[in-house]
Design an enzyme around this catalytic site. Sequence first.
Site, PDB file in Angstrom:
ATOM      1  N   GLU A 140      41.216  38.404  25.596  1.00 46.97           N
ATOM      2  CA  GLU A 140      40.822  39.782  25.311  1.00 46.97           C
ATOM      3  C   GLU A 140      42.079  40.624  25.159  1.00 46.97           C
ATOM      4  O   GLU A 140      42.971  40.609  26.010  1.00 46.97           O
ATOM      5  CB  GLU A 140      39.936  40.324  26.447  1.00 46.97           C
ATOM      6  CG  GLU A 140      39.682  41.814  26.258  1.00 46.97           C
ATOM      7  CD  GLU A 140      38.552  42.377  27.094  1.00 46.97           C
ATOM      8  OE1 GLU A 140      37.551  41.677  27.322  1.00 46.97           O
ATOM      9  OE2 GLU A 140      38.681  43.542  27.500  1.00 46.97           O
ATOM     10  N   HIS A 163      43.001  42.865  28.136  1.00 50.21           N
ATOM     11  CA  HIS A 163      43.442  42.116  29.318  1.00 50.21           C
ATOM     12  C   HIS A 163      44.902  41.698  29.171  1.00 50.21           C
ATOM     13  O   HIS A 163      45.677  41.767  30.130  1.00 50.21           O
ATOM     14  CB  HIS A 163      42.572  40.877  29.535  1.00 50.21           C
ATOM     15  CG  HIS A 163      41.132  41.191  29.834  1.00 50.21           C
ATOM     16  ND1 HIS A 163      40.180  40.216  30.032  1.00 50.21           N
ATOM     17  CD2 HIS A 163      40.481  42.374  29.973  1.00 50.21           C
ATOM     18  CE1 HIS A 163      39.006  40.784  30.290  1.00 50.21           C
ATOM     19  NE2 HIS A 163      39.167  42.094  30.246  1.00 50.21           N
ATOM     20  N   ASP A 180      21.716  38.014  31.614  1.00 48.17           N
ATOM     21  CA  ASP A 180      21.293  38.639  30.345  1.00 48.17           C
ATOM     22  C   ASP A 180      20.219  37.746  29.711  1.00 48.17           C
ATOM     23  O   ASP A 180      19.347  38.214  28.983  1.00 48.17           O
ATOM     24  CB  ASP A 180      22.459  38.737  29.346  1.00 48.17           C
ATOM     25  CG  ASP A 180      23.541  39.716  29.782  1.00 48.17           C
ATOM     26  OD1 ASP A 180      23.196  40.747  30.390  1.00 48.17           O
ATOM     27  OD2 ASP A 180      24.725  39.443  29.501  1.00 48.17           O
ATOM     28  N   ASP A 201      40.683  49.158  32.681  1.00 40.71           N
ATOM     29  CA  ASP A 201      40.343  48.356  31.495  1.00 40.71           C
ATOM     30  C   ASP A 201      39.477  49.210  30.561  1.00 40.71           C
ATOM     31  O   ASP A 201      38.323  49.505  30.874  1.00 40.71           O
ATOM     32  CB  ASP A 201      39.569  47.112  31.978  1.00 40.71           C
ATOM     33  CG  ASP A 201      39.212  46.157  30.870  1.00 40.71           C
ATOM     34  OD1 ASP A 201      39.686  46.342  29.733  1.00 40.71           O
ATOM     35  OD2 ASP A 201      38.442  45.221  31.140  1.00 40.71           O
ATOM     36  N   ASP A 211      34.732  43.162  22.401  1.00 38.28           N
ATOM     37  CA  ASP A 211      34.295  43.632  23.719  1.00 38.28           C
ATOM     38  C   ASP A 211      34.695  45.101  23.811  1.00 38.28           C
ATOM     39  O   ASP A 211      35.727  45.443  24.388  1.00 38.28           O
ATOM     40  CB  ASP A 211      34.933  42.778  24.829  1.00 38.28           C
ATOM     41  CG  ASP A 211      34.202  42.947  26.167  1.00 38.28           C
ATOM     42  OD1 ASP A 211      33.251  43.748  26.224  1.00 38.28           O
ATOM     43  OD2 ASP A 211      34.586  42.286  27.147  1.00 38.28           O
ATOM     44  N   HIS A 223      25.837  36.991  29.701  1.00 39.33           N
ATOM     45  CA  HIS A 223      25.949  36.636  31.113  1.00 39.33           C
ATOM     46  C   HIS A 223      24.666  35.886  31.446  1.00 39.33           C
ATOM     47  O   HIS A 223      23.643  36.074  30.763  1.00 39.33           O
ATOM     48  CB  HIS A 223      26.081  37.891  31.977  1.00 39.33           C
ATOM     49  CG  HIS A 223      27.336  38.665  31.697  1.00 39.33           C
ATOM     50  ND1 HIS A 223      27.357  39.994  31.368  1.00 39.33           N
ATOM     51  CD2 HIS A 223      28.622  38.253  31.663  1.00 39.33           C
ATOM     52  CE1 HIS A 223      28.605  40.384  31.164  1.00 39.33           C
ATOM     53  NE2 HIS A 223      29.392  39.338  31.331  1.00 39.33           N
TER      54      HIS A 223
HETATM   55  C1  XUL Z   1      35.585  42.105  31.908  1.00 41.70           C
HETATM   56  C2  XUL Z   1      35.182  41.508  30.670  1.00 41.70           C
HETATM   57  C3  XUL Z   1      33.855  40.862  30.697  1.00 41.70           C
HETATM   58  C4  XUL Z   1      33.853  39.497  30.136  1.00 41.70           C
HETATM   59  C5  XUL Z   1      32.558  38.766  30.193  1.00 41.70           C
HETATM   60  O1  XUL Z   1      36.712  42.872  31.828  1.00 41.70           O
HETATM   61  O2  XUL Z   1      35.872  41.586  29.685  1.00 41.70           O
HETATM   62  O3  XUL Z   1      32.969  41.637  29.965  1.00 41.70           O
HETATM   63  O4  XUL Z   1      34.237  39.573  28.794  1.00 41.70           O
HETATM   64  O5  XUL Z   1      32.037  38.712  31.437  1.00 41.70           O
HETATM   65 MN    MN Z   2      35.909  40.564  27.760  1.00 36.06          MN
END
Ligand code: XUL
Ligand code: MN
Length: 350
Positions: free
Chosen positions: A215, A218, A57, A253, A288, A54
Site C-alpha cells: 500500500e 504504508h 464482509d 494513515d 484503498d 475481510h
Molecule cells: C489498514 C489497511 C487495511 C487492509 C485490509 O491500514 O490498509 O484496510 O488493506 O485489511
Molecule cells: Mn490497505
Amino acid sequence: MCRVKTQITHRFSFGPWNISEGADPFGPEVRGAFPHEKKYALFRSLGFEGIQFHDDDVVPDIENKSPSQILEGARKVKTILANEGLVPEFVAPRLWFAGQTVDGGFTSNSAADRDYAWERTQKSIDIAKEIGSNSLVLWLAREGSYIREAKDAKLSYERILDTINRVLEYDDSIEVWIEPKPNEPTDQAYVPTIGHAVALSYASQAPDRVKGLIETAHAQLAGLDPSDEMAFALAHDKLASVHLNDQNGLKYDQDKNFGSSNLRAAFNQVRVLESAGYGSRGEFIGLDVKAMRTQKGLPVTDHLTSSLRVFHHLLEKVRSYDTGKEAAFRKARDYEGLELYVMEHLMGIS
Ligand code: XUL
Ligand code: MN
C-alpha cells in the site's frame, strides 16, 4: 523512441470498507450506512471488477455462526459475485476488532488469544476457498507493540512465521499475501516493510505461495518510496497486489486519493508497475482510498472514480514517456536534464 510493448488491460479492485460512513476518532459518523448488500451492484458501474474482503464482509456476525452457517453464508456471496460479474480478489481475517486481539493475535502473550487468532484465520481460509479465491491477506494490524518490553520480538517473529507455515499446510493452494504497515494501530508493528515480508516468504515452507501487497501510504509511513518498495517485490516476483492511495507526510494513515499528495511519486508507481508487466498475469490494481469526511452523498464513490481516473491519466503519461530520452540522460548522467524532462512531461509541456 517509445517502448513498443503489448499493452496490459488492467483490472481494478477495492473493498466494501472503502465506501464508508466517514468515521474518525473525533466525532460521530457523518453519513448513513450504505447497505453492504447494495455495494456489490456498484463495482462494475464504477469500473471495478475485483472485490476485496475481510472475513466478516463475506459472513457478517461470523463469531456467532457455526462452521456450516459460515460456509452457507459464503456460498450466498459466491452467487452474488457470479451474478454481478465480480471476482473475489482476497479474504483477510479481521484480527483487530475482537476482545481476544486487543494485544495482537498471532503474537499475543496469551495462548488462548493466539488460538483464537488461528481459528479465525482458518475460518478466513475456508471462506476464501468457498467464494473462489486462493488468497489470504494478512494485514498484521495489532501484531506489534506499544512499548518494546511488552513482547519478545524475536519470539513474535517466530510465531508469525509459524502461522504462515500453518496456513500453507492447512490448504495446499492458498497463498499468503502480507500487507506491511509500520505503525497504527500499534506504535511499532512487526513486518513493517515489504523487505520483512519477502524475508518471511523465503523462510517459509512454500516461498512461491507467500507474497506481498504494497500500500502506497504504508510505505510512505515507513519513510520509504512506494515505487522502490514495489520494485523490490517485483524483482523477487512477489508483488501479488497493491493498494494505491496517497499520504501527506508522516501522520495517521490517510488513504488519500491516488496521486493527490504527490503526483510524481504516483507516476513512478505506475511506471514501475508498467515496466515490470504488472497485471499481465491478472494481478489487480487495488485502491484503498477513503472518502473525505466532508463529502456528502450516499453512497460516496467519487474518491474511487477520481483515483481510477488519475491512474488512467498516469498510465498514459507512462506510456508516452520517452524511455530513449531517459536512457540518453542516464548515459550522460545528466539527472538535472532528466528531472526537467520528467517534470515537463507530467505538466504536459513535452
Ligand atoms: C489498514 C489497511 C487495511 C487492509 C485490509 O491500514 O490498509 O484496510 O488493506 O485489511
Ligand atoms: Mn490497505
